[in-house]
Scaffold this active site. Structure first.
Site, short mmCIF file in Angstrom:
data_model
loop_
_atom_site.label_atom_id
_atom_site.label_comp_id
_atom_site.label_asym_id
_atom_site.label_seq_id
_atom_site.Cartn_x
_atom_site.Cartn_y
_atom_site.Cartn_z
N GLY A 170 -4.89 -45.57 9.61
CA GLY A 170 -4.81 -45.25 11.03
C GLY A 170 -6.11 -44.72 11.57
CD GLU A 218 1.42 -43.87 6.62
OE1 GLU A 218 1.05 -44.48 5.60
OE2 GLU A 218 1.21 -42.66 6.81
CB CYS A 250 -2.32 -42.48 8.80
SG CYS A 250 -2.16 -44.27 8.51
#
Length: 270
Positions: free
Chosen positions: A212, A200, A209
């Protein structure tokens, strides 16, 4: 000045949440965010989250990474804030307006629509973001997408085998990415299931995340490696991502938790 905070996390991606919606705080600086995020001398977190009033939405959410830089979006923090807020809300972020809906022990978040143009990532120069003609070590031809934050997604045979602690910072700081970038390595386990690890931007390796997971599911759908909904398994747990493959929003569903509450002296973290 004593300031209350909530320590929260989404799948182990943890936050110090400061609520300045009714009582204003002095300006947050990069140095103060770094000091609060320090796990030895501060409260400790991956991101500091600051909630403020908004003229256009129910409130504004600002996201400061552990290195003090400010991010445009954070999916895990969005779920945590939804849990804290306790009811549906439209939230202003630097990456755009998102919509939160608490659900059980977590939330469903409308993360907005993904952007694929090279200028929107942004990249330093024009190229095909669906299969970028670049590589670092064994990682090559990623897909780039902006989901409030810039991401590159590499599809690999074994996500756990990638030396992401070494390649992650190299890619994050490559001059190709003028605003730096989040680095995802995704493994397709089934047409509706990805395994994912994320380096990250501004925080390093994290247990989860949210943006993500959104970026990687969108990338898999765009490359026809998966179909919505997609379960994304991260080291901290699973998220479910929905996207219609067109111009619709990304919908993320997953858990969030409050660990504890406390307070600190503002001037101790200058």
């Amino acid at each position: 000045m004593r300031v209350p905070f909530s320590k929260m996390h989404g799948l182990g991606n943890d936050f110090v949440v400061l609520d300045a919606r009714e009582t204003a705080l002095p300006a947050m600086s990069a140095a103060r965010a770094r000091a609060l995020a320090d796990r030895r001398t501060g409260v400790g977190c991956d991101q500091v989250i600051l909630l403020e009033p908004s003229e256009t939405c129910d409130f504004r959410m600002r996201i400061f990474n552990a290195d003090g830089s400010e991010a445009g979006a954070c999916g895990n923090a969005s779920r945590a804030v939804a849990l804290l807020h306790g009811e549906p809300a439209r939230v202003e972020t630097a990456g755009g307006v998102i919509a939160l809906e608490p659900r059980g022990g977590g939330a469903r978040v409308d993360m907005g629509t993904p952007r694929f143009d090279w200028e929107a990532i942004p990249l330093a120069y024009a190229m095909d973001t669906a299969a970028m003609p670049v590589g670092w070590g064994d990682l090559a031809e990623p897909l780039a997408v902006n989901v409030g934050n810039p991401h590159v997604v590499f599809f690999v045979e074994d996500a756990d085998a990638v030396a992401l602690d070494a390649l992650g910072p190299e890619i994050e700081h490559d001059p190709l990415f003028p605003e730096r970038v989040n680095v995802n390595v995704a493994q397709v386990r089934a047409p509706d299931h990805l395994a994912l690890r994320v380096w990250e931007r501004g925080a390093g390796l994290t247990r989860a995340c949210g943006t993500g997971a959104c970026a990687s599911a969108v990338a898999a759908i765009r490359r026809k490696l998966a179909a919505s909904p997609v379960t994304v398994s991260l080291p901290g747990g699973d998220l479910v991502i929905e996207w219609d493959g067109g111009q619709g929003p990304i919908l993320m569903t997953g858990p969030a938790s409050e660990a504890f509450r406390g307070e600190f002296e503002w001037d101790d973290f200058a």
